[in-house]
Design a protein around this motif. Structure first.
Motif, mmCIF file in Angstrom:
data_model
loop_
_atom_site.group_PDB
_atom_site.id
_atom_site.type_symbol
_atom_site.label_atom_id
_atom_site.label_comp_id
_atom_site.label_asym_id
_atom_site.label_seq_id
_atom_site.Cartn_x
_atom_site.Cartn_y
_atom_site.Cartn_z
ATOM 1 N N VAL A 284 0.829 -1.206 0.000
ATOM 2 C CA VAL A 284 0.000 0.000 0.000
ATOM 3 C C VAL A 284 0.866 1.260 0.000
ATOM 4 O O VAL A 284 0.422 2.333 -0.405
ATOM 5 C CB VAL A 284 -0.945 -0.006 1.226
ATOM 6 N N LEU A 285 2.109 1.153 0.414
ATOM 7 C CA LEU A 285 2.963 2.314 0.617
ATOM 8 C C LEU A 285 3.657 2.721 -0.683
ATOM 9 O O LEU A 285 4.437 1.959 -1.237
ATOM 10 C CB LEU A 285 4.010 1.997 1.688
ATOM 11 N N ASP A 286 3.352 3.921 -1.159
ATOM 12 C CA ASP A 286 4.011 4.399 -2.381
ATOM 13 C C ASP A 286 5.302 5.144 -2.027
ATOM 14 O O ASP A 286 5.700 5.231 -0.863
ATOM 15 C CB ASP A 286 3.064 5.276 -3.206
ATOM 16 N N GLY A 287 5.970 5.694 -3.046
ATOM 17 C CA GLY A 287 7.267 6.309 -2.845
ATOM 18 C C GLY A 287 7.255 7.479 -1.876
ATOM 19 O O GLY A 287 8.170 7.634 -1.054
ATOM 20 N N THR A 288 6.211 8.306 -1.939
ATOM 21 C CA THR A 288 6.118 9.460 -1.040
ATOM 22 C C THR A 288 5.993 9.016 0.409
ATOM 23 O O THR A 288 6.649 9.563 1.308
ATOM 24 C CB THR A 288 4.918 10.335 -1.430
ATOM 25 N N VAL A 289 5.152 8.022 0.641
ATOM 26 C CA VAL A 289 4.958 7.515 2.007
ATOM 27 C C VAL A 289 6.252 6.896 2.534
ATOM 28 O O VAL A 289 6.631 7.116 3.688
ATOM 29 C CB VAL A 289 3.811 6.484 2.050
ATOM 30 N N LEU A 290 6.942 6.130 1.689
ATOM 31 C CA LEU A 290 8.199 5.509 2.119
ATOM 32 C C LEU A 290 9.245 6.561 2.477
ATOM 33 O O LEU A 290 10.012 6.390 3.433
ATOM 34 C CB LEU A 290 8.719 4.585 1.021
ATOM 35 N N LEU A 291 9.274 7.662 1.711
ATOM 36 C CA LEU A 291 10.213 8.747 2.029
ATOM 37 C C LEU A 291 9.903 9.344 3.393
ATOM 38 O O LEU A 291 10.813 9.598 4.197
ATOM 39 C CB LEU A 291 10.146 9.825 0.951
#
Length: 404
Positions: A284-291
């Motif tokens: 569910v976690l996209d690149g922005t969330v991972l950052l």
């Protein structure tokens, strides 16, 4: 061993601590040694967890075992569409590893507490609270959907409140329990909103179904912004439970609870629930969330480690160290290396719970003294505790070196 048999054993593991809680809480005043039932239950649960883990990792290593059933069906409703709720459990490599950690550490804390809280007037109630906590944590580990994940999440928060404020006669303990409960609720509100965003779009709480929809490009409400928002909100729940900046303030005060509670909740299981949750919902976690996760993890690791250097209370030093270690785990998740986060989580569960139990031994021998400035020369008086501290602290250093 057949898949259905493994599922049945997992369900037994789930329900055993709940059974112990009900019996001990209702009959604790009548039978003084009924706490022994709760200890026997945890020993049984651990043995069953080892059995399930052995057969899962040998016979079904590359296969997830899933069991689900319809809970209730509301049919087709205006605007919302068809609503039905399925709940169940998932036995995969991730849940099996966490199940082993939870049952083992909980069993050891149950046994350790016999001597540590001997003579306490609410001795049996303490074991009842440990039982409901273990039930809640196992529910988080085994669930296959957001609905029962959230139920277990809130029950863990309730259990934490009861155990942190166990000695509620002390104002500091009562206040610490309320602070932990209210602070983690801030994160849980965001988690609830994130779950509702996903449910409103996909009409299901089941992890696999939601992950499949996202994998084929069906993002919430047709916009990747909503997927990012859902991921950030879900991460808020992990920030609260795992004491990440800025919701880290509750964990050091939570040391007012009995030291075995610190070993169980605040180093090995509850605070690790946020790491487990992020690994579970990683698709569910996209690149922005991972950052964002990586940045929060890095900040937390640095800030908490810096604060730990200034503490004199032996348990608060370990508490801030725990927060720092959890920051490293979230940093690993944020850079996409969640298997390393899980590895660190498992090793941390053992060496940090060992350090907390060792501190409990010191505090018990010092008649409640926790200020390290009042300690010294204990190596000859407490050689077993000394060497245990050396082994567990060295394990922490080796783990960080391996990860780096």
């Amino acid at each position: 061993m057949a898949e259905q048999t493994l599922i049945n054993i997992a369900l037994i593991i789930q329900l055993l601590p709940l059974f112990g809680f009900v019996v001990v809480i209702f009959f604790g005043k009548r039978f003084k040694k009924i706490y022994q039932l709760e200890i026997g239950i945890l020993v049984t649960a651990f043995i069953l967890a080892v059995i399930v883990g052995f057969f899962k990792l040998t016979m079904y290593q590359h296969q997830d075992i899933v069991f689900s059933f319809p809970w209730f069906d509301l049919g087709t409703l205006p605007v919302l569409g068809q609503l039905h709720f399925d709940i169940g459990i998932t036995l995969d490599n991730l849940s099996i590893i966490m199940l082993f950690v939870v049952t083992l550490v909980s069993m050891l804390v149950h046994i350790y507490s016999i001597g540590y809280l001997e003579g306490d007037k609410r001795f049996n109630r303490y074991y009842a609270y440990l039982g409901i906590f273990t039930f809640s944590m196992i529910g988080i580990v085994l669930t296959n959907n957001f609905l029962t994940m959230y139920v277990g999440w809130e029950l863990v928060g309730l259990s934490s409140y009861l155990l942190i404020g166990f000695w509620y006669e002390k104002d500091s303990a009562a206040d610490a329990g309320k602070k932990a409960f209210l602070t983690t609720r801030l994160g849980d509100i965001g988690m609830f909103i994130g779950i509702m965003i996903l449910f409103t779009n996909y009409h299901t709480f089941t992890f696999s179904e939601i992950f499949h929809q996202i994998a084929i490009g069906n993002v919430p409400f047709g916009s990747s912004v909503w997927l990012t928002a859902a991921g950030i909100l879900l991460f808020m729940g992990a920030v609260g439970k795992s004491a990440q900046f800025p919701l880290h303030v509750w964990l050091p005060d939570a040391m007012e609870g009995p030291t075995p509670v610190s070993a169980l909740i605040h180093s090995a299981t509850m605070v690790a629930a946020g790491v487990y949750f992020m690994a579970r919902i990683f698709p569910v976690l996209d690149g922005t969330v991972l950052l964002i996760i990586a940045v929060i993890g890095a900040l937390t690791a640095f800030i908490a480690a810096s604060i730990a250097l200034t503490q004199n209370d032996i348990k608060k030093v370990l508490a801030y160290s725990t927060i720092s270690q959890l920051g490293y785990m979230f940093l690993s998740i944020g850079v996409g290396a969640y298997p390393f986060a899980i590895f660190h989580m498992v090793t941390h569960a053992f060496f940090k719970s060992g350090l907390f139990l060792g501190s409990g031994s010191v505090i018990h021998s010092m008649h409640g003294e926790q200020d390290m400035r009042e300690m010294g020369g204990l190596r000859k008086k407490m050689p077993i505790t000394y060497w245990a501290f050396i082994v567990f602290s060295r394990s922490e250093q080796i783990t960080l070196l391996k990860l780096s």
